[in-house]
Every structure is written in C-alpha cells, then in structure tokens.
Write an enzyme that holds these catalytic residues in place. Structure first.
Site, PDB file in Angstrom:
ATOM      1  NE  ARG A   1      -2.883   0.366   2.684  1.00  0.00           N
ATOM      2  CZ  ARG A   1      -2.588   0.745   4.381  1.00  0.00           C
ATOM      3  NH1 ARG A   1      -2.069   1.627   4.562  1.00  0.00           N
ATOM      4  NH2 ARG A   1      -2.742  -0.714   5.015  1.00  0.00           N
TER       5      ARG A   1
ATOM      6  CE1 TYR B   1     -13.681  13.173 -16.897  1.00  0.00           C
ATOM      7  CE2 TYR B   1     -12.962  13.462 -14.607  1.00  0.00           C
ATOM      8  CZ  TYR B   1     -12.976  12.674 -15.301  1.00  0.00           C
ATOM      9  OH  TYR B   1     -14.097  10.769 -15.539  1.00  0.00           O
TER      10      TYR B   1
ATOM     11  CG  ASP C   1      -6.573  17.414 -14.641  1.00  0.00           C
ATOM     12  OD1 ASP C   1      -6.103  16.438 -15.234  1.00  0.00           O
ATOM     13  OD2 ASP C   1      -7.907  17.206 -14.335  1.00  0.00           O
TER      14      ASP C   1
ATOM     15  CE  LYS D   1      -9.268   9.870 -18.951  1.00  0.00           C
ATOM     16  NZ  LYS D   1      -9.736  10.631 -18.124  1.00  0.00           N
TER      17      LYS D   1
HETATM   18  C1  LIG Z   1     -10.249  11.019 -17.324  1.00  0.00           C
HETATM   19  C2  LIG Z   1     -10.175  12.386 -16.638  1.00  0.00           C
HETATM   20  C3  LIG Z   1      -9.867  12.284 -14.850  1.00  0.00           C
HETATM   21  C4  LIG Z   1     -10.147  11.464 -14.289  1.00  0.00           C
HETATM   22  O1  LIG Z   1      -9.209  10.090 -14.709  1.00  0.00           O
HETATM   23  P1  LIG Z   1     -10.197   8.501 -14.200  1.00  0.00           P
HETATM   24  O2  LIG Z   1      -8.416   7.500 -14.419  1.00  0.00           O
HETATM   25  O3  LIG Z   1     -10.839   8.535 -14.828  1.00  0.00           O
HETATM   26  O4  LIG Z   1     -10.066   8.924 -12.409  1.00  0.00           O
HETATM   27  C5  LIG Z   1      -9.200  13.835 -14.566  1.00  0.00           C
HETATM   28  N1  LIG Z   1      -9.219  14.771 -15.764  1.00  0.00           N
HETATM   29  C6  LIG Z   1      -9.363  14.854 -16.402  1.00  0.00           C
HETATM   30  C7  LIG Z   1      -8.629  16.030 -17.263  1.00  0.00           C
HETATM   31  C8  LIG Z   1      -9.334  13.868 -16.898  1.00  0.00           C
HETATM   32  O5  LIG Z   1      -9.823  13.733 -17.872  1.00  0.00           O
END
Ligand SMILES: *Cc1c(COP(=O)(O)O)cnc(C)c1O
Length: 401
Positions: free
Chosen positions: A59, A112, A184, A209
C-alpha cells in the site's frame, strides 16, 4: 542514469527504470508481492522509519509503481512524484491533503466532470468554500484569488470545449497570495505543456488517458515539490488509493511511446478540426490550434503542441449526434480519451454525465457537442470516415457543402 540534457523522447524511454530492474532484465518486472521480508530486525526497522531505501508493504511503495512515478517525475521536470489508483484519486487525495474546514479554493467552471463534483458536492459539505470562475476570464479569476485562497486549481485545456487558461499569469497571482497552485495536465500531456516551468506547484495527471495511451489501465499521478508531494503521499499511503503494480507496468510501457503518439495525435486533431469546418452541419469547432480559437495566442505561448482533443457542435443537437456517431467506422463510442484509437462521444454522456442539463448549459456545453479524441490512425482514413458518416445522414439533415 539518464542525463539531464537528454531530449524528451529519450527520457520517456530510459528514465526512472534503473532502480526497479532485477536479474539483469532489461524491462521493469511486475512485482506482485504484497510485502517484503527482512531477516535483520534492525535493517527492517531502518527501512520502516525511512532511514534506508527499501520496501515494506504494497500500500505504501512497490518497485514497479516507483518506476512509473520516477518516469513521470522526470518528464514533468519535478522534484518529486507520487501515484494513485486513478486520476480522480490523485485529485481527491491532493485536495484532501491541502484543504481543511474554513479554507477557500478558487477554480474554473470547466474542470473535468468528476472534479467539478468534488467542488460542488463534497467540498462544501466539509465547510470548504469553493469559488468557480468562468474559464478564460482571467480578470475574474485574479479578483477571486485576491480575496484569499488556500488552493488555486486549474485545468488547461479543458474538457470538452478545450478552453485555455493563462497558466503563468494565474500561477503568479496565486503564488502572490500564498496559494498552492495546481494544474490538471491530462489533456496537454508533458509533451505539449510543462506547468512547473510556468510556475505551478503541483501537476496532476489521469494516467488512464494519454500517458498509458492504450485504454487498458487506470492510474493517476501528482508531481511537484518534495515537501508537498511527501504530504500527499502520506495521505495516500494511509487512505489507500494505491496504484496497482500491473497497471503501473502497462502505464510505464505506454509512456515509452508517449512522444510518438502525442505528436501524431496533435497533427491528426489539427487536421480534423480544420476539416470539420467544411461541413454545413457543423456549427462550431473547438480546438486551441485553430487561429479563431479565443485563446489561441495563450495556447501558442504556453504549449508546444495543441493536443489530441477537440470538440464540435452539430446542428440538430442530440438527434444528429444519435445518427452520426454510429456511422463512424474508425472510432470507439466510449467515455475514455487519449488512446491510440480515435474515440468519440457526446459530452452529455461522457465528461459531463454527472451534471444535469441545466448545469451543462451553465457551463456552455451544448447537448449536441461531440468530443473527439484523435487517435494515431492515418489521417486520410479518419477524414474519409467523417465524410461518409455525414453523407449517410437522413436527407432532412444538411449534407456536406
Ligand atoms: C479522465 C480525467 C480525470 C479522471 O481520471 P480517472 O483516471 O478517470 O479517474 C481527471 N481529469 C481529466 C482532465 C480527465 O480527462
């Protein structure tokens, strides 16, 4: 050791792996072991209290996960990095570390969908004041920052209308008020944008992504100063949103081709954005690489490429979307983005499914908005695919001009 001067694609291949290799293997192993054994009680204790390098329990740390963290750290040019089971875990754990009852956070309306839910549903319950400004209204954001804030949280480009925020300008305003500034960077990727060079404290990724790039593993990361990342790591090791070693391996493998993929996705997205403007049925194309994009100049200044994400609105709203999307041959109709395949979906079903139609309207997201994540297919095939889909629409919907 990877040399500091190495170029991005060299780093993405070589960086961060050495300490996790074993048995002379050239590839990082997937270490599934939950715990690590010690015969020497004193050595065990030294590792446990952090005086000696090593692993204790899955963990907290894991060799495969550590290689992933080290790679993203180097690609973002950060002092330190830690990782999470998902992008949302990276975001919620970071905010959970930094914000206490009575604090104030300033952000934008276009984050998001999941992040927006944290801002509107969960943080207020913890007595954290949330101020969401119109995305791209830099004066309004600066005014709100000046009223005092513990955290300034940005995302650029945004999901799904790819709006741009001037990161350098906002980071300066945030830092002047003593705020922790977070970006982000999921949509841009470190290939196209390095927020730390623009003055921010923390860079977050949904590694699910572009970093992974193959839509087969979930993960998240936070990069930034040692002091901040250590606090966020501590929050995560206790609260438990740990990245799985198998996912870390897949993300690590994906990241080796990050530059190749993202360069191609930048090119394909630009070409598709320009191509879409030719269709009568398209009433708006949103892409920061288009000169008519309202923040094209800011994007040009702070980005090395405009990214693989674009969106477009079709006349006839969701009815046209319903007919058009099923006709595409080379696109998954799905909620993810940033992978080698082209992915399409209505914003109301994907990024902003958590929101009500009224909330989407307030964010300027038309119900007929299609999010388009350009893959790495041949551009001629992608264009032809769009053309045949538009052509095959029922006659009462407009055809290509
Ligand atoms: C998909 C996404 C998230 C969340 O990510 P997960 O891996 O699905 O939890 C956060 N910010 C942006 C810009 C995203 O495209």
């Amino acid at each position: 050791m990877i040399v500091k001067e190495a170029k991005f694609s060299t780093k993405s291949i070589w960086a961060g792996e050495k300490d996790s290799l074993a048995f002379g293997a050239t590839q990082v192993p997937v270490v599934h072991s939950v715990s690590y054994g010690y015969e020497d009680m004193d050595e065990w204790y030294e590792v446990a209290i952090g005086n000696k390098k090593g692993h204790i329990y899955g963990r907290n740390t894991n060799p495969t996960v550590e290689a992933f963290e080290e790679k993203i750290r180097i690609l973002e040019g950060a002092e330190a990095a830690t990782s999470f089971s998902t992008g949302m875990a990276a975001i919620s754990n970071t905010l959970g570390t930094l914000l206490y009852p009575g604090d104030r956070i300033v952000s934008i309306k276009d984050t998001y969908g999941g992040t927006n839910k944290i801002f509107t549903e969960f943080l207020p319950k913890q007595n954290v004041e949330v101020m969401l400004c119109d995305t791209g209204d830099h004066e309004a954001i600066e005014r709100e920052i000046k009223k005092g804030c513990k955290v300034l949280y940005l995302e650029s480009p945004t999901n799904p209308t790819v709006k741009i925020t001037d990161i350098k300008r906002m980071a300066k305003a945030g830092k002047a008020m003593g705020a922790t500034v977070i970006v982000d960077n999921t949509f841009a990727t470190p290939v196209n944008q390095n927020p730390i060079d623009l003055g921010v404290d923390l860079v977050i990724h949904s590694a699910t992504k572009f970093l992974g790039g193959h839509a087969d593993a979930l993960g998240g990361s936070v990069c930034g100063t040692k002091e901040l990342v250590e606090r966020i790591y501590h929050y995560r090791e206790i609260n438990g949103a740990t990245l799985d070693p198998m996912a870390a391996y897949l993300l690590l493998r994906g990241m080796k081709t990050l530059k190749l993929r993202v360069d191609k996705q930048n090119q394909n997205a630009q070409a598709i954005a320009e191509y879409l403007k030719e269709f009568d049925l398209v009433e708006g194309v949103y892409y920061p690489g288009l000169e008519e994009h309202p923040h094209h100049d800011v994007a040009k200044e702070q980005m090395k490429g405009y990214g693989g994400m674009l969106s477009f609105a079709v006349k006839g709203g969701i009815d046209t979307v319903r007919h058009l999307l099923p006709k595409l041959k080379y696109a998954n109709r799905a909620a993810n983005l940033g992978c080698v395949e082209t992915v399409v979906g209505p914003a109301r079903t994907t990024s902003h499914v958590e929101c009500t139609p009224e909330e989407r309207a307030a964010m300027g997201i038309p119900e007929g908005l299609i999010r388009y994540s350009a893959g790495i297919e041949d551009i001629e095939d992608l264009k032809q695919d769009l053309q045949q889909a538009f052509k095959a629409l029922p006659k009462n919907m407009a055809v290509r001009s």
